[in-house]
Motif scaffolding. Structure first.
Motif, PDB file in Angstrom:
ATOM      1  N   GLN A 277       0.805  -1.215   0.000  1.00  0.00           N
ATOM      2  CA  GLN A 277       0.000   0.000   0.000  1.00  0.00           C
ATOM      3  C   GLN A 277       0.841   1.270   0.000  1.00  0.00           C
ATOM      4  OE1 GLN A 277      -3.503   0.103  -0.398  1.00  0.00           O
ATOM      5  NE2 GLN A 277      -2.875  -1.964  -0.957  1.00  0.00           N
ATOM      6  N   TYR A 278       1.893   1.305   0.791  1.00  0.00           N
ATOM      7  CA  TYR A 278       2.717   2.520   0.838  1.00  0.00           C
ATOM      8  C   TYR A 278       3.373   2.770  -0.515  1.00  0.00           C
ATOM      9  CZ  TYR A 278       5.689   6.166   2.725  1.00  0.00           C
ATOM     10  OH  TYR A 278       6.280   7.380   2.959  1.00  0.00           O
ATOM     11  N   VAL A 279       3.889   1.713  -1.119  1.00  0.00           N
ATOM     12  CA  VAL A 279       4.552   1.839  -2.425  1.00  0.00           C
ATOM     13  C   VAL A 279       3.571   2.347  -3.472  1.00  0.00           C
ATOM     14  CG1 VAL A 279       5.662   0.541  -4.282  1.00  0.00           C
ATOM     15  CG2 VAL A 279       6.275   0.090  -1.912  1.00  0.00           C
ATOM     16  N   ARG A 280       2.314   1.929  -3.370  1.00  0.00           N
ATOM     17  CA  ARG A 280       1.319   2.386  -4.353  1.00  0.00           C
ATOM     18  C   ARG A 280       1.105   3.887  -4.266  1.00  0.00           C
ATOM     19  NH1 ARG A 280      -1.327  -2.749  -3.017  1.00  0.00           N
ATOM     20  NH2 ARG A 280      -0.864  -4.130  -4.757  1.00  0.00           N
ATOM     21  N   ALA A 281       1.191   4.439  -3.077  1.00  0.00           N
ATOM     22  CA  ALA A 281       1.075   5.892  -2.941  1.00  0.00           C
ATOM     23  C   ALA A 281       2.299   6.578  -3.533  1.00  0.00           C
ATOM     24  CB  ALA A 281       0.907   6.273  -1.471  1.00  0.00           C
TER      25      ALA A 281
ATOM     26  N   GLN B 165       4.321   5.499  -5.849  1.00  0.00           N
ATOM     27  CA  GLN B 165       4.350   5.329  -7.304  1.00  0.00           C
ATOM     28  C   GLN B 165       3.192   6.009  -8.016  1.00  0.00           C
ATOM     29  OE1 GLN B 165       4.541   1.046  -7.713  1.00  0.00           O
ATOM     30  NE2 GLN B 165       6.773   1.008  -7.522  1.00  0.00           N
ATOM     31  N   GLY B 166       2.214   6.490  -7.273  1.00  0.00           N
ATOM     32  CA  GLY B 166       1.086   7.177  -7.876  1.00  0.00           C
ATOM     33  C   GLY B 166       0.011   6.258  -8.439  1.00  0.00           C
ATOM     34  N   VAL B 167       0.085   4.970  -8.102  1.00  0.00           N
ATOM     35  CA  VAL B 167      -1.001   4.063  -8.491  1.00  0.00           C
ATOM     36  C   VAL B 167      -2.302   4.565  -7.885  1.00  0.00           C
ATOM     37  CG1 VAL B 167      -1.886   1.710  -8.312  1.00  0.00           C
ATOM     38  CG2 VAL B 167       0.562   2.106  -8.699  1.00  0.00           C
ATOM     39  N   ALA B 168      -2.211   5.038  -6.652  1.00  0.00           N
ATOM     40  CA  ALA B 168      -3.298   5.761  -5.987  1.00  0.00           C
ATOM     41  C   ALA B 168      -2.696   7.022  -5.402  1.00  0.00           C
ATOM     42  CB  ALA B 168      -3.932   4.908  -4.891  1.00  0.00           C
ATOM     43  N   ASP B 169      -3.513   8.048  -5.225  1.00  0.00           N
ATOM     44  CA  ASP B 169      -3.014   9.291  -4.644  1.00  0.00           C
ATOM     45  C   ASP B 169      -2.915   9.193  -3.126  1.00  0.00           C
ATOM     46  OD1 ASP B 169      -3.011  10.707  -7.189  1.00  0.00           O
ATOM     47  OD2 ASP B 169      -5.198  10.640  -7.030  1.00  0.00           O
ATOM     48  N   ILE B 170      -3.822   8.410  -2.533  1.00  0.00           N
ATOM     49  CA  ILE B 170      -3.883   8.248  -1.083  1.00  0.00           C
ATOM     50  C   ILE B 170      -4.050   6.762  -0.782  1.00  0.00           C
ATOM     51  CG2 ILE B 170      -5.131   8.846   1.034  1.00  0.00           C
ATOM     52  CD1 ILE B 170      -6.214  11.322  -0.489  1.00  0.00           C
ATOM     53  N   THR B 171      -3.297   6.249   0.189  1.00  0.00           N
ATOM     54  CA  THR B 171      -3.453   4.846   0.563  1.00  0.00           C
ATOM     55  C   THR B 171      -3.447   4.700   2.081  1.00  0.00           C
ATOM     56  OG1 THR B 171      -1.063   4.384   0.515  1.00  0.00           O
ATOM     57  CG2 THR B 171      -2.309   4.001  -1.524  1.00  0.00           C
ATOM     58  N   TRP B 172      -4.049   3.590   2.530  1.00  0.00           N
ATOM     59  CA  TRP B 172      -4.089   3.261   3.959  1.00  0.00           C
ATOM     60  C   TRP B 172      -3.336   1.960   4.186  1.00  0.00           C
ATOM     61  CZ3 TRP B 172      -6.771  -1.129   6.063  1.00  0.00           C
ATOM     62  CH2 TRP B 172      -6.706  -1.206   7.467  1.00  0.00           C
ATOM     63  N   GLY B 173      -2.639   1.889   5.334  1.00  0.00           N
ATOM     64  CA  GLY B 173      -1.944   0.656   5.641  1.00  0.00           C
ATOM     65  C   GLY B 173      -1.438   0.609   7.065  1.00  0.00           C
TER      66      GLY B 173
ATOM     67  N   TYR C  75      -1.351   4.197   9.092  1.00  0.00           N
ATOM     68  CA  TYR C  75      -1.103   5.449   8.373  1.00  0.00           C
ATOM     69  C   TYR C  75      -2.127   5.631   7.269  1.00  0.00           C
ATOM     70  CZ  TYR C  75       1.010   2.371   4.826  1.00  0.00           C
ATOM     71  OH  TYR C  75       1.226   1.371   3.898  1.00  0.00           O
ATOM     72  N   LEU C  76      -2.382   6.876   6.935  1.00  0.00           N
ATOM     73  CA  LEU C  76      -3.072   7.258   5.707  1.00  0.00           C
ATOM     74  C   LEU C  76      -2.167   8.294   5.075  1.00  0.00           C
ATOM     75  CD1 LEU C  76      -5.854   6.790   4.203  1.00  0.00           C
ATOM     76  CD2 LEU C  76      -6.503   9.026   5.115  1.00  0.00           C
ATOM     77  N   VAL C  77      -1.588   7.980   3.912  1.00  0.00           N
ATOM     78  CA  VAL C  77      -0.595   8.863   3.303  1.00  0.00           C
ATOM     79  C   VAL C  77      -1.009   9.275   1.894  1.00  0.00           C
ATOM     80  CG1 VAL C  77       1.338   7.942   4.653  1.00  0.00           C
ATOM     81  CG2 VAL C  77       0.753   6.887   2.455  1.00  0.00           C
ATOM     82  N   MET C  78      -0.498  10.426   1.475  1.00  0.00           N
ATOM     83  CA  MET C  78      -0.783  10.958   0.144  1.00  0.00           C
ATOM     84  C   MET C  78       0.520  11.150  -0.621  1.00  0.00           C
ATOM     85  SD  MET C  78      -2.910  14.400  -0.876  1.00  0.00           S
ATOM     86  CE  MET C  78      -3.102  14.862  -2.618  1.00  0.00           C
ATOM     87  N   ASN C  79       0.500  10.839  -1.885  1.00  0.00           N
ATOM     88  CA  ASN C  79       1.650  11.063  -2.757  1.00  0.00           C
ATOM     89  C   ASN C  79       2.077  12.524  -2.676  1.00  0.00           C
ATOM     90  OD1 ASN C  79       2.619  12.082  -5.582  1.00  0.00           O
ATOM     91  ND2 ASN C  79       3.074   9.896  -5.564  1.00  0.00           N
TER      92      ASN C  79
END
Length: 335
Positions: free
Chosen positions: A82-86, A88-96, A243-247
């Motif tokens: 999930q963190y990597v997806r944020a 890399q921009g696969v998603a703008d915001i991810t939770w993990g 965490y909830l993080v944004m690119n």
């Protein structure tokens, strides 16, 4: 006639110019952010965290900035990625969970250890205190954290095993979420097995594991009451961090107004909502387990709690020293 025609032409050109200016002004353009996670929409995450962020941002921006939610792994199923997806921009915001990739968050993981959270203080407060002090901010590269918080206290969730004292764990296989909980379980003489939460049900049902250490909210969120039947409450086992993080590039590219909409609805405010949701779900879950009549719910006495603490509390000092995180512990524990 000539003047009127010219006037209309000039007015039309001016109006077209205004439209063109609006079309290229970033602050006037509507934008949509993608928020991805890997749990079902009914999970505690939705009402406690996602909806306050989504509704708040959309209201603050007058509908100009919207958030589309992709639950259940729609943009990628692996909880560990999930963190990597944020980033890399696969998603703008991810939770993990930080624990799923513990090596990235060695100092953040201090928050999960037994005895770190002081009485009368919330988990999200100690995380943000350490973040704002620059002690754990380096563990979140490429992102802007929107929320950081802790779960309710971990408990034992067991199948056909009653845990009343440390000796009851000898030789058992216990699922944990990360390195902090793994060290605690090893200190109690059991074997830690790390796996994402969606895999717990089958692992417990088939006997791959004997039990689980996690918060009581997981019993409801992942239907563990269908395969577990004994629960032990009170042992100092630490908590779980989220965490909830944004690119960061996406955040930096927003207009000032849209950044403000994000800022006004995230940080400690959103973290407090998230943590309150986890605690409320845990409390209602424990009450339901007690009322069901087909579960063993063990609430440890002070003496029994101390017996566990004699083995788990020293783990905290050992891990903190090994990570060189004495300053983090001091901040989090209010020293």
């Amino acid at each position: 006639m000539f003047n009127l025609t010219v006037g209309r032409s000039v007015a039309g050109a001016a109006f077209a110019g205004v439209l063109a200016a609006l079309a290229v002004t970033p602050s006037a353009q509507a934008e949509t952010l993608k928020l991805a996670h890997w749990v079902p929409p009914a999970h505690t995450l939705t009402a406690s965290t996602i909806e306050p962020l989504k509704n708040g941002v959309e209201a603050s921006s007058g509908g100009g900035l919207t958030i589309d939610v992709y639950p259940g792994g729609e943009l990628g199923r692996g909880p560990l990625e999930q963190y990597v997806r944020a980033v890399q921009g696969v998603a703008d915001i991810t939770w993990g969970l930080q624990g799923y990739t513990s090596s990235q968050f060695p100092k953040t993981m201090v928050s999960e250890l037994p005895g770190v959270l002081p009485d009368g203080k919330a988990g999200y407060e100690i995380l943000w205190d350490a973040y704002d002090a620059g002690q754990i901010s380096g563990e979140f590269p490429g992102t802007v954290p929107l929320a950081l918080w802790l779960s309710e206290p971990n408990i034992f969730i067991m199948k056909d095993r009653d845990i009343r004292k440390p000796e009851d764990l000898k030789g058992l296989k216990i699922r944990v979420s990360g390195a902090a909980a793994a060290a605690v379980i090893e200190a109690l003489g059991a074997t830690p097995v790390q796996m994402p939460a969606p895999e717990i049900y089958n692992a417990l049902q088939t006997g791959l594991i004997d039990g689980v250490v996690t918060g009581a909210s997981a019993v409801t969120d992942f239907k563990l009451d269908e395969v577990a039947n004994s629960y032990t409450i009170g042992a100092p086992l630490g908590r779980i961090s989220f965490y909830l993080v944004m690119n960061k590039a996406k955040y930096d590219g927003l207009s000032d107004d849209f950044k403000k909409a994000i800022d006004d609805n995230s940080g400690r405010k959103l973290s407090a909502s998230a943590e309150a949701g986890w605690n409320a779900k845990a409390n209602s879950t424990i009450e339901a387990l007690k009322a069901s009549g087909d579960n063993t719910v063990i609430e440890l006495s002070d003496a029994e709690i101390d017996a566990f603490g004699a083995l788990t509390i020293p783990v905290t000092e050992k891990i903190v020293t090994g990570a060189g995180a004495e300053d983090v512990l001091a901040t989090m524990s209010g020293q």
